[in-house]
Scaffold this active site. Structure first.
Site, mmCIF file in Angstrom:
data_model
loop_
_atom_site.group_PDB
_atom_site.id
_atom_site.type_symbol
_atom_site.label_atom_id
_atom_site.label_comp_id
_atom_site.label_asym_id
_atom_site.label_seq_id
_atom_site.Cartn_x
_atom_site.Cartn_y
_atom_site.Cartn_z
ATOM 1 N N LYS A 24 47.171 10.143 45.184
ATOM 2 C CA LYS A 24 47.136 11.237 46.167
ATOM 3 C C LYS A 24 45.705 11.656 46.456
ATOM 4 C CE LYS A 24 46.890 15.344 43.401
ATOM 5 N NZ LYS A 24 46.781 16.743 43.639
ATOM 6 N N LYS A 34 45.381 13.740 33.151
ATOM 7 C CA LYS A 34 44.116 14.452 32.889
ATOM 8 C C LYS A 34 43.454 13.932 31.609
ATOM 9 C CE LYS A 34 43.527 17.647 36.154
ATOM 10 N NZ LYS A 34 43.633 16.838 37.351
ATOM 11 N N LYS A 92 40.663 16.503 44.998
ATOM 12 C CA LYS A 92 39.242 16.806 45.027
ATOM 13 C C LYS A 92 38.518 16.254 43.806
ATOM 14 C CE LYS A 92 40.330 21.622 44.883
ATOM 15 N NZ LYS A 92 41.406 21.776 43.905
HETATM 16 P P1 ADP Z 1 43.544 18.962 43.553
HETATM 17 O O1 ADP Z 1 44.560 18.008 43.019
HETATM 18 O O2 ADP Z 1 42.823 18.436 44.722
HETATM 19 O O3 ADP Z 1 42.620 19.489 42.478
HETATM 20 P P2 ADP Z 1 44.967 21.427 43.243
HETATM 21 O O4 ADP Z 1 45.550 20.888 41.989
HETATM 22 O O5 ADP Z 1 44.013 22.541 43.155
HETATM 23 O O6 ADP Z 1 44.335 20.228 44.068
HETATM 24 O O7 ADP Z 1 46.164 21.831 44.193
HETATM 25 C C1 ADP Z 1 46.179 22.911 45.107
HETATM 26 C C2 ADP Z 1 47.406 22.788 45.973
HETATM 27 O O8 ADP Z 1 47.300 21.694 46.862
HETATM 28 C C3 ADP Z 1 48.694 22.552 45.172
HETATM 29 O O9 ADP Z 1 49.735 23.240 45.809
HETATM 30 C C4 ADP Z 1 48.920 21.078 45.298
HETATM 31 O O10 ADP Z 1 50.282 20.720 45.184
HETATM 32 C C5 ADP Z 1 48.415 20.825 46.702
HETATM 33 N N1 ADP Z 1 47.936 19.458 46.828
HETATM 34 C C6 ADP Z 1 46.876 18.909 46.173
HETATM 35 N N2 ADP Z 1 46.721 17.637 46.528
HETATM 36 C C7 ADP Z 1 47.697 17.359 47.437
HETATM 37 C C8 ADP Z 1 48.050 16.199 48.191
HETATM 38 N N3 ADP Z 1 47.352 15.093 48.097
HETATM 39 N N4 ADP Z 1 49.127 16.283 49.010
HETATM 40 C C9 ADP Z 1 49.842 17.428 49.147
HETATM 41 N N5 ADP Z 1 49.544 18.559 48.459
HETATM 42 C C10 ADP Z 1 48.488 18.532 47.625
#
Ligand code: ADP
Length: 327
Positions: free
Chosen positions: A194, A114, A197
């Site tokens: 990965k 981050k 968003k």
């Molecule tokens: P992002 O990384 O898109 O901002 P969040 O941090 O809000 O997403 O994560 C919300 C949930 O989705 C968490 O449980 C996270 O582990 C899961 N998650 C986010 N990205 C992935 C991914 N690429 N594969 C599997 N799980 C994910």
């Protein structure tokens, strides 16, 4: 007393396939179990740890809740609400900050990522992110956390804090474990890292229509479509992973055979994959429309959820404060 489950999503964009396969599918599985009490939130306090827009945050938080409900969470069976409506989370996070060193937080890979993404926004809130997440979970004494594999370092912090609080103050926090799904790591469409968003070009949203899904897949990098060894990294590896997650291991094996044989036509693969993804998302989008059309009902669900969450959280917070000699 029933065992508890906690999980959440930051309100920084629409839910994408990674969130759905890695986390929400786990929520849906656990909601079916009558031996568990589940709390699922849009974590708006976590959203303010990176640059955000205060004007759009209330709606962004609600969009996450709508996505949850559309995906099939049932507010009669599980608690669904916004984190900022349950102030016990932030109070507990502050208390936890007294048992965690700054160095421990600074060395977390998620923090370092981050910092790279937002070098001019390295705030105390960002450093405290894992503490707040530990508080989110432990304020419900939740032992099971359905999240993607990317969250494992944060869960480790939560376990350390639980142990410290138990040792120092005689609390009985469980050491929370991850509930894994088949989609625990959904790769980026862009070929590296990965799906997230916060990374443009990496994701497919749950609200995307077929044309948008096709457009996003069209941007996924490919190669000549032939070779002796199946790539294990990059765009092609990721496309095959998507095929496996959405269409199954057999379809993947067929594509792999083509890759090592006559050659793989990525246009066809992408079209078929887009259709399969849309088939999974269409019923979710249908349900989404009913919740979008009834903001009053949505507000009721959020407020009722907050009341239920506070009833549990306030008991834990009071216990912690008493044991820490506060109040
Ligand atoms: P992002 O990384 O898109 O901002 P969040 O941090 O809000 O997403 O994560 C919300 C949930 O989705 C968490 O449980 C996270 O582990 C899961 N998650 C986010 N990205 C992935 C991914 N690429 N594969 C599997 N799980 C994910």
């Amino acid at each position: 007393m029933k065992s508890r489950v906690f999980s959440a999503t930051r309100a920084s964009g629409r839910l994408h396939l990674g969130n759905y396969l890695g986390a929400v599918k786990g929520y849906l599985a656990l909601q079916e179990r009558s031996d568990l009490e589940c709390v699922f939130m849009a974590v708006d306090l976590h959203t303010i740890t990176t640059p955000y827009d205060a004007k759009t945050l209330p709606q962004a938080s609600r969009e996450i809740i709508i996505d949850y409900l559309a995906a099939g969470l049932d507010p009669e069976r599980v608690v669904v609400t916004l984190q900022s409506l349950v102030s016990e989370h932030s109070e507990l996070a502050f208390l936890f900050s007294s048992v965690v060193s700054i160095a421990r937080m600074q060395h977390l890979p998620t923090f370092k990522d981050k910092v790279k993404q937002h070098p001019n926004h390295v705030t105390m809130a960002l450093l405290n992110y894992p503490l707040l997440m530990a508080a989110d979970i432990l304020v419900y004494k939740a032992g099971l956390v359905p999240v993607g594999i990317d969250q494992e370092p944060h869960l480790e912090v939560a376990r350390e804090i639980a142990r410290k609080m138990n040792e120092l103050y005689g609390m009985d926090f469980p050491e929370p474990q991850r509930f894994a799904t088949r989609g625990e790591y959904v790769p980026s469409l862009a070929g590296a890292g990965k799906m997230s968003k916060s990374v443009e070009g990496s994701y497919i949203n749950l609200t995307d229509d077929l044309a948008t899904i096709k457009k996003r897949l069209a941007g996924a990098p490919t190669d000549s479509g032939r070779g002796e060894t199946i790539p294990t990294q990059g765009g092609v590896a990721n496309l095959l992973k998507f095929v496996e997650l959405i269409q199954g291991a057999d379809r993947r094996a067929e594509y792999e055979a083509s890759y090592q044989g006559a050659g793989l036509r990525y246009g066809d693969l992408k079209n078929e994959l887009a259709a399969a993804i849309f088939a999974e998302l269409a019923p979710i989008q249908e349900r989404r429309r009913t919740f979008e059309a009834d903001p009053k009902k949505l507000e009721e669900i959020i407020q009722t959820g907050a009341t239920k969450a506070r009833a549990i959280a306030s008991i834990t917070l009071k216990e912690v404060k008493t044991k820490m000699g506060l109040g």
